[in-house]
Design an enzyme around this catalytic site. Structure first.
Site, mmCIF file in Angstrom:
data_model
loop_
_atom_site.group_PDB
_atom_site.id
_atom_site.type_symbol
_atom_site.label_atom_id
_atom_site.label_comp_id
_atom_site.label_asym_id
_atom_site.label_seq_id
_atom_site.Cartn_x
_atom_site.Cartn_y
_atom_site.Cartn_z
ATOM 1 N N HIS A 1 0.877 -1.371 -0.002
ATOM 2 C CA HIS A 1 0.001 -0.167 0.042
ATOM 3 C C HIS A 1 0.699 1.167 0.017
ATOM 4 C CE1 HIS A 1 -3.398 2.468 0.467
ATOM 5 N NE2 HIS A 1 -4.069 1.763 1.399
ATOM 6 N N GLU B 1 -10.633 -0.382 -18.811
ATOM 7 C CA GLU B 1 -10.957 -1.041 -20.395
ATOM 8 C C GLU B 1 -9.521 -1.475 -20.738
ATOM 9 O OE1 GLU B 1 -13.346 -2.548 -22.803
ATOM 10 O OE2 GLU B 1 -14.296 -0.813 -21.969
#
Length: 466
Positions: A169, A406
């Site tokens: 993280h 996408e």
């Protein structure tokens, strides 16, 4: 009201995954070999997070071709994110955690499952078997030399596949991670980067000298001897507990109903004469206020003669500071730019106050995060060792939009975190269908509690939603 919680399905316990190959991916061009500064926000987040992205079968992109494309795209993207192929190190001289940009690579694994995606079942519901879709460490490397990112591509018998990513993280927050995925998808399609990353973490460095100009009740100070490595606070370790867990599903209609209730509390006109004129009625604020009340009241057993009503509760939730700073951070800032803000109320107030008042508390917490307050938090981390601390932490993956990325083989069927059950953390994440005809979107609320508290939480959830 619609069905607001989902009974646990019987998920498949073993996805029968076989890992066929593990390797390291290196930048395809040299990157500067130098220490990489991490901000005080980054260093508090030194723990691993795993995400899984499920894809349906694609005629032109079978899983083996996807793996090839991703591996090539990773080699390209590491040139733009030079820190990602480095290694975390504790600098004993400066007393800081940093990344050494030594180009030692990120991990890559190719695996297959003997199951189909239909066998896996409800992708929304957390399944312990999902751990098999993520490689958390590379056996070929020493424990202190693990990559900051490992990608695993797992094919299913139906032709679909999962992309599991384990990452530290300290490298990304949710928004910069989405930008990383957008760039990875673009390079996999042989297109230019979607967003030029800004890797300059010095933009969030502490001031010199540090100026802690606000009290910070949301932060807990630790006593750590000077010079000792405090880069992995124990607060992030999981404590074994016997917990039930449920997903409470709030439809767009449910959320609209909560917003309507809160708006009524603020008065029909929302003018200066209304009880709570400052309330900002958003989907996140009403859902957070609703579950805060239910979570806190579910732990009250009523056997204390009412004394628990005066006990204070602190709610924690993240606020993106990119646009709140002066000047704002660059659009492509590639590090952690979220800080934890808070709201505080007694248990009695949480029980008695109308929803609009609780929403106002959540709104005020976010409004507190000005440039000066954010700089004060960062400076606090320069002079103290500590972390955010409260009774309830709401961690929202609701609108991060990982499933909107996408790729050449299409958008994910679903994207989710690998969930670890903690009673003090409530997760918000999107439903499989994120939009509705009226323009809203629903949310799944993951709650893990001891059985008696879960029964009470469920009852309160219904009660305050009605």
């Amino acid at each position: 009201m619609e069905t607001v919680y989902q009974e646990p399905p019987r998920p498949i316990q073993d996805l029968r995954v076989t890992v066929h190959d593990t390797s390291l991916v290196f930048p395809f061009k040299p990157v500067p070999n130098k220490p990489f500064f991490l901000s005080n926000i980054d260093k508090v987040l030194n723990f691993d997070v795993q995400t899984i992205h499920f894809f349906l079968a694609h005629v032109e992109f079978p899983p083996d071709k996807v793996a090839e494309r991703l591996k090539a795209a990773l080699a390209k993207i590491l040139v733009h994110y030079e820190f990602l192929s480095g290694r975390l190190k504790f600098n004993a001289v400066s007393g800081r955690l940093e990344i050494v940009c030594n180009s030692e690579g990120v991990g890559f694994a190719v695996a297959s499952s003997e199951c189909s995606l239909d066998d896996v079942g409800d992708l929304v519901y957390p399944n312990p078997a999902f751990e098999q879709l993520v490689t958390k460490s590379m056996d070929i490397l020493q424990p202190d030399n693990q990559p900051l990112c490992i990608v695993q591509v797992t094919s299913f018998t139906c032709g679909g596949f999962a992309m599991g990513i384990s990452g530290n993280h300290a490298t990304f927050d949710g928004l910069s991670y989405k930008m990383f995925l957008q760039n990875l998808a673009a390079l996999a399609a042989d297109k230019p980067l979607a967003v030029d990353p800004c890797n300059d973490r010095w933009l969030l460095a502490a001031r010199s000298p540090p100026q802690v100009s606000f009290p910070h009740p949301e932060l807990l100070k630790l006593d750590v001897p000077q010079g000792q490595d405090s880069s992995r606070p124990l607060v992030f370790e999981d404590t074994p507990e016997d917990l039930d867990f449920k997903i409470f599903k709030l439809s767009p209609k449910d959320i609209a109903h909560l917003k309507e209730k809160a708006a009524k509390d603020a008065g029909s006109s929302g003018g200066p004469d209304s009880p709570y004129p400052k309330v900002r009625v958003t989907g996140f604020n009403v859902v957070t206020a609703h579950i805060w009340r239910c979570k806190v009241l579910s732990s009250c057993d009523g056997a204390d003669g009412g004394s628990s009503k005066s006990r204070s509760s602190t709610l924690l939730y993240a606020v993106d500071i990119r646009s709140r700073l002066e000047p704002p951070l660059p659009q492509g800032y590639a590090g952690n730019a979220v800080l934890t803000t808070y709201a505080m109320a007694t248990r009695g107030e949480l029980e008695e106050w109308p929803l609009g008042r609780l929403v106002e508390m959540v709104t005020e917490g976010a409004g507190r995060m000005t440039d000066e307050y954010a700089r004060s938090v960062i400076d606090w981390g320069e002079v103290n060792v500590g972390f955010p601390h409260g009774e309830v932490l709401v961690s929202s993956w609701w609108r991060l939009g990982f499933a909107d990325v996408e790729y050449p083989w299409g958008r994910p069927r679903y994207s989710c975190p690998l969930v670890y059950h903690r009673k003090d953390i409530i997760l918000l994440f999107p439903d499989m269908i994120t939009s509705s005809p009226n323009g809203g979107d629903g949310v799944n609320v993951l709650v893990a509690l001891p059985s008696p508290e879960m029964a009470k939480f469920q009852s309160l959830f219904h009660k305050f939603l009605a």
